[in-house]
Motif scaffolding. Structure first.
Motif, short mmCIF file in Angstrom:
data_model
loop_
_atom_site.label_atom_id
_atom_site.label_comp_id
_atom_site.label_asym_id
_atom_site.label_seq_id
_atom_site.Cartn_x
_atom_site.Cartn_y
_atom_site.Cartn_z
N ALA A 71 2.88 0.69 10.28
CA ALA A 71 2.49 1.84 9.96
C ALA A 71 1.14 2.12 10.59
O ALA A 71 0.80 3.41 11.23
CB ALA A 71 2.23 2.15 8.39
N GLU A 72 0.24 1.16 10.73
CA GLU A 72 -0.81 1.43 11.53
C GLU A 72 -0.67 1.60 12.81
O GLU A 72 -1.35 2.34 13.62
CB GLU A 72 -1.47 -0.10 11.39
CG GLU A 72 -2.88 -0.11 10.67
CD GLU A 72 -3.54 -1.57 10.74
OE1 GLU A 72 -4.65 -1.32 9.79
OE2 GLU A 72 -3.23 -2.36 11.44
N LEU A 84 2.34 7.96 6.38
CA LEU A 84 2.25 7.53 5.02
C LEU A 84 3.15 6.11 5.09
O LEU A 84 4.05 5.96 5.54
CB LEU A 84 3.00 8.59 4.27
CG LEU A 84 2.59 9.76 4.06
CD1 LEU A 84 3.18 10.98 3.17
CD2 LEU A 84 1.06 9.79 3.64
N ILE A 85 2.60 5.23 4.30
CA ILE A 85 3.21 4.20 3.83
C ILE A 85 3.67 3.99 2.42
O ILE A 85 2.86 3.86 1.56
CB ILE A 85 2.60 2.66 4.40
CG1 ILE A 85 3.39 1.47 3.95
CG2 ILE A 85 1.11 2.46 3.68
CD1 ILE A 85 3.19 0.44 5.14
N PRO A 86 4.82 3.84 2.10
CA PRO A 86 5.21 4.06 0.67
C PRO A 86 4.55 3.00 0.07
O PRO A 86 4.38 3.10 -1.18
CB PRO A 86 6.64 3.69 0.65
CG PRO A 86 7.21 4.30 1.96
CD PRO A 86 6.02 3.83 3.11
N GLU A 87 4.51 1.80 0.31
CA GLU A 87 4.04 0.68 -0.32
C GLU A 87 2.71 -0.15 0.49
O GLU A 87 3.06 -0.87 1.35
CB GLU A 87 4.99 -0.34 -0.82
CG GLU A 87 4.43 -1.74 -1.64
CD GLU A 87 3.37 -1.42 -2.83
OE1 GLU A 87 3.78 -0.95 -3.58
OE2 GLU A 87 2.02 -1.54 -2.24
N PRO A 88 1.54 0.22 0.32
CA PRO A 88 0.41 -0.34 1.08
C PRO A 88 -0.13 -1.81 1.03
O PRO A 88 -0.46 -2.42 1.81
CB PRO A 88 -0.88 0.43 0.60
CG PRO A 88 -0.37 0.90 -0.71
CD PRO A 88 0.91 1.02 -0.82
N GLU A 299 -1.77 7.28 2.24
CA GLU A 299 -1.91 7.63 3.83
C GLU A 299 -2.79 6.47 4.62
O GLU A 299 -3.65 5.88 4.01
CB GLU A 299 -2.93 8.96 3.91
CG GLU A 299 -2.99 9.44 5.26
CD GLU A 299 -3.65 10.88 5.45
OE1 GLU A 299 -3.74 11.43 4.28
OE2 GLU A 299 -3.89 11.24 6.53
N VAL A 300 -2.31 6.30 5.67
CA VAL A 300 -2.72 4.86 6.74
C VAL A 300 -3.94 5.73 7.25
O VAL A 300 -3.68 6.69 8.20
CB VAL A 300 -1.77 4.42 7.60
CG1 VAL A 300 -2.25 3.62 8.30
CG2 VAL A 300 -0.83 3.84 6.64
N GLU A 301 -5.10 4.87 7.37
CA GLU A 301 -6.08 5.49 8.21
C GLU A 301 -6.57 4.03 9.28
O GLU A 301 -6.64 3.24 8.56
CB GLU A 301 -7.45 5.93 7.51
CG GLU A 301 -7.22 6.98 6.55
CD GLU A 301 -7.14 8.24 7.03
OE1 GLU A 301 -7.17 8.32 8.30
OE2 GLU A 301 -6.87 9.43 6.47
#
Ligand code: 13P
Ligand code: SF4
Length: 328
Positions: A71-72, A84-88, A299-301
């Motif tokens: 995701a990153e 978006l990642i469902p499970e961080p 949300e992935v930052e």
């Protein structure tokens, strides 16, 4: 599946599709995701294919059903999009095997070396690297580096050994990291299964601890050389569509079997190790994906400066490799 289970699966899938449309989201799923997640996704693939789709998709939101570094990577390639990642908490034991400080120290020991980072690394490690690669293009990426330049390859020791063997490069240093799932697939298990099933082909992911011994055994005649293939997950799918073998033994995470069975239902697909499951990949359940789409979480930052430095290496990665085959 009972008819009640099928109805509940269909109801869930319809809700997922409806929420995704409302968010203008594309759902990307890695080949190791649970079958129901793969089935509802817009695209299923290996790290290279999914990175390319993330960079090119017209959708304003990317939902990455995979692990955090994937995701990153999507966010690095598409900073203007919501990722978006469902499970961080879905991490990766291989990505955790090196951090940016360790890499900076390693680089200081080898000034002038070209740093090649497998995509299974954090954004900070990518930012310290010259080139990224996936299992589908690692050989091509390293082969493209001038012979006289030293190479630091990280973090997977088994993929590194595969690249070194294939490119015959002697000035390549390899970080001794590993993925706990692939390292756990043993050469003895592979040899015993292959001997018990003499007509089977063998598909082996290069992250496996058994990849080097398998090729060595195929060289000595203990494994069938013409039927032993080291392949990325995308490469396995390409070959699955073309194989005429009655059965194939698969050495990788077991989620891969779902796409392989779909690609060629006439083959008997068997895992070398049925317990080779990545807990991180399996964290994206039906409920977790639904929550992600409903609430817009998580949300992935990526820090803007880190992303800018990592982007050059990641863009080089998606530009290389027309085929997802690693080697045959
Ligand atoms: P691929 O690059 O083949 O998709 O593999 C990713 C991964 O995490 C392997 O464990
Ligand atoms: Fe990481 Fe291994 Fe899981 Fe792939 S299978 S995501 S390398 S822990």
């Amino acid at each position: 599946m009972t008819s009640a289970e099928r109805a509940s699966q269909e109801e869930w899938a319809a809700e997922v599709r409806c929420l995704a449309a409302a968010r203008d989201a594309v759902i990307l799923a890695h080949n190791y995701q649970l079958p129901e997640i793969q089935d509802v996704a817009d695209h299923v693939g290996d790290s290279l294919a999914l990175s390319r789709i993330a960079a090119a998709s017209p959708a304003t939101t990317i939902v990455f059903a995979g692990v955090y570094f994937m995701a990153e990577t999507a966010k690095i390639l598409a900073p203007e999009k919501t990722v978006l990642i469902p499970e961080p908490r879905a991490g990766c034991s291989l990505a955790d095997s090196i951090d940016a400080d360790q890499l900076r120290r390693w680089k200081a020991e080898h000034p002038g070396a070209v740093v090649v980072a497998y995509v299974n690394t954090s954004a900070e490690v990518k930012a310290e690297s010259d080139l990224c690669c996936t299992s589908a293009n690692a050989v091509e990426i390293v082969a493209g580096i001038p012979d006289e330049r030293e190479v630091l390859f990280l973090p997977d020791q088994f993929l590194g050994a595969h690249v070194q063997r294939t490119t015959q490069r002697h000035n390549m240093h390899i970080w001794m990291g590993e993925c706990h799932v692939h390292a756990g697939i043993s050469p003895v298990e592979l040899r015993d299964k292959a001997l018990a099933s003499p007509a089977s082909e063998l598909f082996i992911h290069p992250e496996c601890g058994c990849a080097t011994p398998a090729l060595w055994l195929s060289g000595t005649g203990d494994l069938p050389a013409e039927r032993t293939h080291v392949l990325s997950t995308g490469g396995m799918l390409d070959r699955a569509r073309r194989t005429h073998a009655p059965s194939v033994l698969v050495a990788t995470e077991t989620g891969m079997l779902h796409q392989l069975r779909r690609a060629n239902p006439s083959v008997v697909w068997e895992p070398v190790n049925a317990k080779a499951e990545c807990v991180y990949m399996k964290m994206t359940t039906r409920e977790v994906l639904l929550r992600c789409l409903r609430d817009g979480t998580t949300e992935v930052e990526v820090d803007v400066e880190v992303a800018a430095r990592a982007r050059r290496a990641v863009e080089a990665m998606i530009a290389v490799g027309t085929s997802s085959l690693v080697a045959e």
